[in-house]
Design a protein around this motif. Structure first.
Motif, PDB file in Angstrom:
ATOM      1  N   UNK A  45     -96.486   9.705 -36.084  1.00 21.79           N
ATOM      2  CA  UNK A  45     -95.862  10.514 -35.036  1.00 21.79           C
ATOM      3  C   UNK A  45     -94.399  10.126 -34.871  1.00 21.79           C
ATOM      4  N   UNK A  46     -93.582  11.096 -34.542  1.00 21.42           N
ATOM      5  CA  UNK A  46     -92.143  10.888 -34.349  1.00 21.42           C
ATOM      6  C   UNK A  46     -91.872  10.888 -32.849  1.00 21.42           C
ATOM      7  N   UNK A  47     -91.713   9.684 -32.284  1.00 20.09           N
ATOM      8  CA  UNK A  47     -91.680   9.524 -30.824  1.00 20.09           C
ATOM      9  C   UNK A  47     -90.320   9.153 -30.246  1.00 20.09           C
ATOM     10  N   UNK A  48     -89.414   8.621 -31.074  1.00 19.86           N
ATOM     11  CA  UNK A  48     -88.145   8.140 -30.538  1.00 19.86           C
ATOM     12  C   UNK A  48     -87.329   9.287 -29.940  1.00 19.86           C
ATOM     13  N   UNK A  49     -86.581   8.959 -28.879  1.00 23.07           N
ATOM     14  CA  UNK A  49     -85.760  10.008 -28.285  1.00 23.07           C
ATOM     15  C   UNK A  49     -85.274   9.671 -26.905  1.00 23.07           C
ATOM     16  N   UNK A  50     -85.540  10.587 -25.952  1.00 27.82           N
ATOM     17  CA  UNK A  50     -85.032  10.426 -24.599  1.00 27.82           C
ATOM     18  C   UNK A  50     -85.963  11.156 -23.630  1.00 27.82           C
ATOM     19  N   UNK A  51     -85.509  11.312 -22.397  1.00 28.54           N
ATOM     20  CA  UNK A  51     -86.291  12.051 -21.410  1.00 28.54           C
ATOM     21  C   UNK A  51     -86.052  13.550 -21.595  1.00 28.54           C
ATOM     22  N   UNK A  52     -86.786  14.333 -20.840  1.00 30.35           N
ATOM     23  CA  UNK A  52     -86.527  15.782 -20.809  1.00 30.35           C
ATOM     24  C   UNK A  52     -85.094  16.037 -20.360  1.00 30.35           C
ATOM     25  N   UNK A  53     -84.542  17.168 -20.762  1.00 26.71           N
ATOM     26  CA  UNK A  53     -83.153  17.466 -20.397  1.00 26.71           C
ATOM     27  C   UNK A  53     -83.109  18.412 -19.189  1.00 26.71           C
ATOM     28  N   UNK A  54     -81.992  18.359 -18.464  1.00 30.46           N
ATOM     29  CA  UNK A  54     -81.817  19.205 -17.289  1.00 30.46           C
ATOM     30  C   UNK A  54     -82.178  18.517 -15.994  1.00 30.46           C
ATOM     31  N   UNK A  55     -82.525  17.221 -16.053  1.00 34.78           N
ATOM     32  CA  UNK A  55     -82.947  16.485 -14.861  1.00 34.78           C
ATOM     33  C   UNK A  55     -81.875  15.505 -14.395  1.00 34.78           C
ATOM     34  N   UNK A  56     -81.286  14.762 -15.343  1.00 35.90           N
ATOM     35  CA  UNK A  56     -80.299  13.731 -15.020  1.00 35.90           C
ATOM     36  C   UNK A  56     -78.897  14.180 -15.417  1.00 35.90           C
ATOM     37  N   UNK A  57     -77.901  13.757 -14.610  1.00 32.88           N
ATOM     38  CA  UNK A  57     -76.510  14.034 -14.966  1.00 32.88           C
ATOM     39  C   UNK A  57     -76.180  13.415 -16.316  1.00 32.88           C
TER      40      UNK A  57
END
Length: 412
Positions: free
Chosen positions: A316-328
């Motif tokens: 599985x390819x899991x690396x990344x970040x949180x969902x977008x549109x939530x944090x500045x």
């Protein structure tokens, strides 16, 4: 003496006829106002004027049914009670279908009024009227009570028609929004599969409702590189579709000029945040592949893990970040990089693929999906996608509860 009695009877008849004419004129004026589509406040004001000035009703409480309860639509005279007390008192009279006197009633609130006038349609109570300080008696009493009931009934029917008309307009507006959203989404979702000597792309998109919140795309940047994305936009309807359209335009713009996926994700986060003011978010998996170096760079932004299959094994390819549109500013971004072996199959999907109302005892989740990929990963993307959907339909026997999107790539 007989002549005097005859004159008195004649005077009474004339008075009654004039009264009836006045009532007809009042009903006519109210009907004209309704036909001119006057607002509710105007109709209520006309009702109060007629009751106060013509019938000398000193106290009024006008309650109308709304969503299983009652709201106080008009009131004047006396100490104003709370709506809850009025409703509780009127419930004691719910079996009364015609105007009834309240003098001497056992309820302390009701006995402060002279008459109770119900308005029914078939067996449903539409409204209740309480009137007080009302001195009419004798032969004219029934006439006045029936007139009040008729007048209020005309107004209640008009209010009900206005409500139904507003509901129909809202329904038609919602339907049109859905149609527009479908048109927007149909323009965004790629219809044809993509295939060239280096990659073959197959997809499945099954919206749970008329319009879904899923999105996927495949972008050939140049002869050596291509980008793909799968995303899930929060919400439904035209606003979600427009956000999706804006997201697609932004993705195409930045993916074509920016080589670093981290920068692309940061830009997309800012764009979504500005457009939605933090009220919506997007989860996505964004990847870029270089055919010359065989390097795959990716960022998983709070999305379901993409599955990479090669030589009988799956990761599985899991690396990344949180969902977008939530944090500045995104709190972290970890970009993944993997080497791609020839013949690798990459399976991207949205959460609707795993979210089903299961009718069998077989478990279905990410581990089960990985097992399925290992068992069927040597098929072409289109064949794999169809086998997977058949497996869910006939083996798992799952009923989808969300949009289902599959984006599968075979890299040569």
């Amino acid at each position: 003496m007989q002549k005097k009695d005859e004159l008195s009877a004649e005077d009474e008849l004339i008075r009654l006829l004039l009264k009836r004419q006045t009532e007809l004129n009042a009903l006519l004026e109210v009907t004209r106002a309704i036909n001119k589509n006057m607002g509710i406040p105007v109709l209520i004001q006309m009702l109060q004027v007629i009751l106060k000035s013509y019938l000398q009703v000193g106290k009024l409480r006008f309650l109308i049914e709304r969503d299983g309860g009652y709201m106080l639509l008009s009131k004047y005279g006396g100490d104003i009670e709370t709506i809850s007390l009025l409703c509780k008192a009127c419930l004691k009279l719910n079996k009364i279908k015609t105007p009834a006197p309240l003098s001497g009633h056992e309820d302390a609130l009701l006995k402060q009024y002279d008459y109770f006038i119900p308005i029914y349609h078939k067996k449903k109570a539409l409204a209740f009227i309480l009137i007080g300080d009302f001195s009419t008696s004798g032969e004219l009493l029934n006439n006045d009570l029936n007139f009040i009931q008729t007048l209020v009934n005309v107004i209640v029917v008009a209010l009900e028609n206005k409500r139904l008309f507003r509901e129909r307009l809202l329904s038609e507006r919602f339907q049109r929004e859905m149609e527009l959203a479908v048109e927007v989404q149909n323009m965004l979702i790629p219809i044809k599969a993509y295939k060239d000597p280096s990659v073959e792309v197959g997809s499945k998109y099954i919206p749970h409702q008329t319009i879904g919140g899923d999105y996927f795309d495949f972008i050939r940047i140049n002869d050596e590189e291509f980008v793909w994305c799968i995303a899930d936009v929060s919400g439904k309807g035209i606003s979600a579709a427009l956000l999706m359209a804006n997201f697609q335009a932004s993705l195409h713009a930045w993916a074509s000029v920016e080589s670093d996926l981290t920068t692309v994700i940061e830009r997309l986060n800012q764009i979504v945040l500005i457009n939605t003011k933090g009220e919506r978010f997007i989860t996505l998996f964004l990847a870029k592949y270089n055919q010359k170096t065989r390097k795959l760079n990716y960022i998983n932004a709070g999305h379901n893990s993409t599955i990479l299959y090669s030589k009988g094994e799956a990761v599985t390819l899991n690396l990344g970040t949180t969902m977008i549109g939530v944090f500045d500013e995104l709190p972290f971004i970890n970009q993944g990089e993997v080497d791609i072996e020839p013949g690798s199959l990459i399976v991207n999907y949205t959460d609707g693929l795993l979210d089903h109302e299961q009718q069998s005892t077989k478990n279905w989740g990410e581990e089960s999906l990985i097992e399925f990929v290992i068992a069927h990963g040597d098929n072409t993307p289109d064949v794999f996608n169809q086998k997977l959907m058949d497996h869910i339909d006939f083996v798992i026997k799952g009923k989808p509860i969300d949009d289902v999107t599959l984006l599968t790539l075979r890299i040569s």
